[in-house]
Design a protein around this motif. Structure first.
Motif, mmCIF file in Angstrom:
data_model
loop_
_atom_site.group_PDB
_atom_site.id
_atom_site.type_symbol
_atom_site.label_atom_id
_atom_site.label_comp_id
_atom_site.label_asym_id
_atom_site.label_seq_id
_atom_site.Cartn_x
_atom_site.Cartn_y
_atom_site.Cartn_z
ATOM 1 N N PHE A 41 6.409 26.569 39.160
ATOM 2 C CA PHE A 41 7.520 27.035 39.992
ATOM 3 C C PHE A 41 7.017 27.758 41.227
ATOM 4 O O PHE A 41 6.108 28.576 41.167
ATOM 5 N N LYS A 42 7.656 27.463 42.345
ATOM 6 C CA LYS A 42 7.380 28.171 43.593
ATOM 7 C C LYS A 42 8.706 28.405 44.308
ATOM 8 O O LYS A 42 9.573 27.536 44.318
ATOM 9 N N GLY A 43 8.828 29.574 44.876
ATOM 10 C CA GLY A 43 10.061 29.879 45.589
ATOM 11 C C GLY A 43 10.781 31.054 44.960
ATOM 12 O O GLY A 43 10.217 31.826 44.188
ATOM 13 N N ARG A 44 12.069 31.174 45.264
ATOM 14 C CA ARG A 44 12.847 32.290 44.743
ATOM 15 C C ARG A 44 13.823 31.788 43.680
ATOM 16 O O ARG A 44 14.185 30.611 43.639
ATOM 17 N N HIS A 45 14.232 32.713 42.812
ATOM 18 C CA HIS A 45 15.199 32.393 41.780
ATOM 19 C C HIS A 45 16.524 32.035 42.449
ATOM 20 O O HIS A 45 17.110 32.848 43.152
ATOM 21 N N LEU A 46 16.990 30.811 42.213
ATOM 22 C CA LEU A 46 18.149 30.297 42.932
ATOM 23 C C LEU A 46 19.401 31.136 42.722
ATOM 24 O O LEU A 46 20.198 31.321 43.645
ATOM 25 N N TYR A 47 19.595 31.649 41.494
ATOM 26 C CA TYR A 47 20.817 32.405 41.198
ATOM 27 C C TYR A 47 20.529 33.879 40.944
ATOM 28 O O TYR A 47 21.291 34.571 40.268
ATOM 29 N N GLY A 48 19.436 34.357 41.500
ATOM 30 C CA GLY A 48 19.016 35.738 41.265
ATOM 31 C C GLY A 48 19.936 36.784 41.832
ATOM 32 O O GLY A 48 19.899 37.941 41.412
ATOM 33 N N ASP A 49 20.794 36.413 42.782
ATOM 34 C CA ASP A 49 21.682 37.392 43.414
ATOM 35 C C ASP A 49 23.047 37.480 42.733
ATOM 36 O O ASP A 49 23.881 38.309 43.125
ATOM 37 N N LEU A 50 23.302 36.648 41.742
ATOM 38 C CA LEU A 50 24.605 36.689 41.062
ATOM 39 C C LEU A 50 24.714 37.950 40.208
ATOM 40 O O LEU A 50 23.720 38.411 39.622
ATOM 41 N N PRO A 51 25.901 38.536 40.105
ATOM 42 C CA PRO A 51 26.072 39.730 39.257
ATOM 43 C C PRO A 51 25.819 39.387 37.801
ATOM 44 O O PRO A 51 26.049 38.247 37.365
ATOM 45 N N THR A 52 25.357 40.361 37.050
ATOM 46 C CA THR A 52 25.063 40.125 35.633
ATOM 47 C C THR A 52 26.081 40.787 34.706
ATOM 48 O O THR A 52 26.362 40.260 33.626
ATOM 49 N N LYS A 53 26.623 41.926 35.081
ATOM 50 C CA LYS A 53 27.614 42.601 34.232
ATOM 51 C C LYS A 53 28.904 41.798 34.223
ATOM 52 O O LYS A 53 29.390 41.403 35.284
ATOM 53 N N ILE A 54 29.485 41.584 33.041
ATOM 54 C CA ILE A 54 30.685 40.761 32.996
ATOM 55 C C ILE A 54 31.862 41.457 33.680
ATOM 56 O O ILE A 54 32.786 40.790 34.151
ATOM 57 N N THR A 55 31.821 42.782 33.752
ATOM 58 C CA THR A 55 32.883 43.496 34.462
ATOM 59 C C THR A 55 32.833 43.175 35.956
ATOM 60 O O THR A 55 33.868 43.166 36.625
ATOM 61 N N GLU A 56 31.633 42.888 36.470
ATOM 62 C CA GLU A 56 31.473 42.496 37.869
ATOM 63 C C GLU A 56 31.806 41.009 38.045
ATOM 64 O O GLU A 56 32.409 40.622 39.049
ATOM 65 N N ILE A 57 31.417 40.198 37.070
ATOM 66 C CA ILE A 57 31.679 38.747 37.152
ATOM 67 C C ILE A 57 33.181 38.483 37.182
ATOM 68 O O ILE A 57 33.645 37.573 37.863
ATOM 69 N N LEU A 58 33.952 39.312 36.472
ATOM 70 C CA LEU A 58 35.400 39.099 36.354
ATOM 71 C C LEU A 58 36.199 39.665 37.520
ATOM 72 O O LEU A 58 37.425 39.479 37.578
ATOM 73 N N LYS A 59 35.536 40.352 38.453
ATOM 74 C CA LYS A 59 36.262 40.927 39.591
ATOM 75 C C LYS A 59 36.730 39.834 40.556
ATOM 76 O O LYS A 59 36.044 38.849 40.777
#
Length: 303
Positions: free
Chosen positions: A285-303
């Protein structure tokens, strides 16, 4: 008369000697058993950690469960659910099924590994993580469970969100987000009802539509472990990596460093870490994590 009395004396003597021998034998067996138990006994994590100088409040006990959603035959969503019974947290590792791995003679994607009898063992080797139980069910069952929990999401919509295979490696962030919202809604509803009430509500699905290597007692125990978990303590992580092409196939290339860091921080107990080289992940692997900026807490995901 003498003969009878003599016979009785001998009989009594034999009984006394036999009793003494049996007492000594049972005492020996008891001591041997205790020694064997002591030899096999492993100190609980908190005892070992305290002896190593760690503060008690940092110690945790974790159980890891492999949960797979399928299209009926092959996986479309793969997760590791890690419950921390001491801190009442739930961390979920979302692993793209198209992830390419190498483990103990197996070369291929996790989607291909699912068709083998050692799917769970392959994932355990890939992540250097003990898996305490595994369960798999169809996207249709997933959708029915989501609706039954009273999330407000219809079964067909939830099923559709799970069935989008290959969205990770295709870079379809909208589809990735949509599934995370559906999963977060289901987890939030589970918390609102309570783990044991939810288990009762979903019993019919568990008994008839879920493939698992866990006994009913194991499932109840897992539900009991999670009974104190609240939405603010639930996180969904995507295994670090990015899309690649292998031959004619589009795959998800895992990032060994990123995955190792994620596992050490959220999925392992205090004092246990594995470096990237220990994981059965090709170091391409080379590069950046494609989904690294997505929120992880489900309280944030549901906003």
């Amino acid at each position: 008369m003498f003969r009878k009395s003599g016979f009785m004396f001998v009989l009594v003597a034999v009984c006394v000697v036999t009793a003494a021998v049996m007492t000594a034998f049972l005492d020996y067996v008891g001591k041997t058993a205790r020694l064997r138990v002591e030899a096999q006994y492993t100190s609980p994590d908190y005892v070992r950690y305290i002896s190593q100088g760690y503060a008690f409040d940092t110690v945790s006990t974790k159980k890891n469960y492999l949960i797979t959603v399928t299209d009926g035959e092959l996986p479309v969503r793969i997760h590791i659910f890690t419950v921390d019974a001491d801190k009442d947290t739930l961390d979920i590792l979302e692993i793209p099924p198209e992830s390419y791995v190498i483990a103990d003679g197996f070369y291929g994607t996790l989607r291909e590994a699912f068709s083998t009898p050692v799917y769970k063992e392959i994932l355990s080797l890939v992540l250097c993580l003990k898996i305490d139980g595994a369960a798999s069910f169809s996207a249709e069952t997933f959708g029915d469970c989501v609706q039954t929990l009273g999330t407000g999401i219809m079964s067909g919509d939830a099923k559709k969100s799970a069935l989008c295979f290959g969205v990770y490696s295709a870079g379809d962030e909208a589809a990735v987000k949509e599934y995370r919202v559906v999963l977060s809604s289901a987890l939030s509803a589970l918390c609102d009802r309570g783990a044991l009430e939810s288990f009762t509500l979903l019993m019919n699905f568990i008994a008839n539509r879920v493939e698992t290597d866990m006994s009913l007692e194991d499932i109840v125990s897992a539900a009991n472990l999670a009974k104190g978990v609240k939405p603010k303590k639930i996180n969904i992580h995507i295994a670090a990596g990015g899309p690649s092409v292998f031959g004619d196939e589009r795959i998800w290339s895992l990032d060994p460093d990123g995955v190792a860091e994620l596992l050490n921080e959220h999925f392992r107990v205090k004092g246990i870490e594995y470096r990237a080289e220990s994981l059965s992940i090709p170091a391409v692997f080379k590069g950046r994590h494609l989904y690294g900026d997505l929120p992880t807490k489900i309280t944030e995901i549901l906003k």
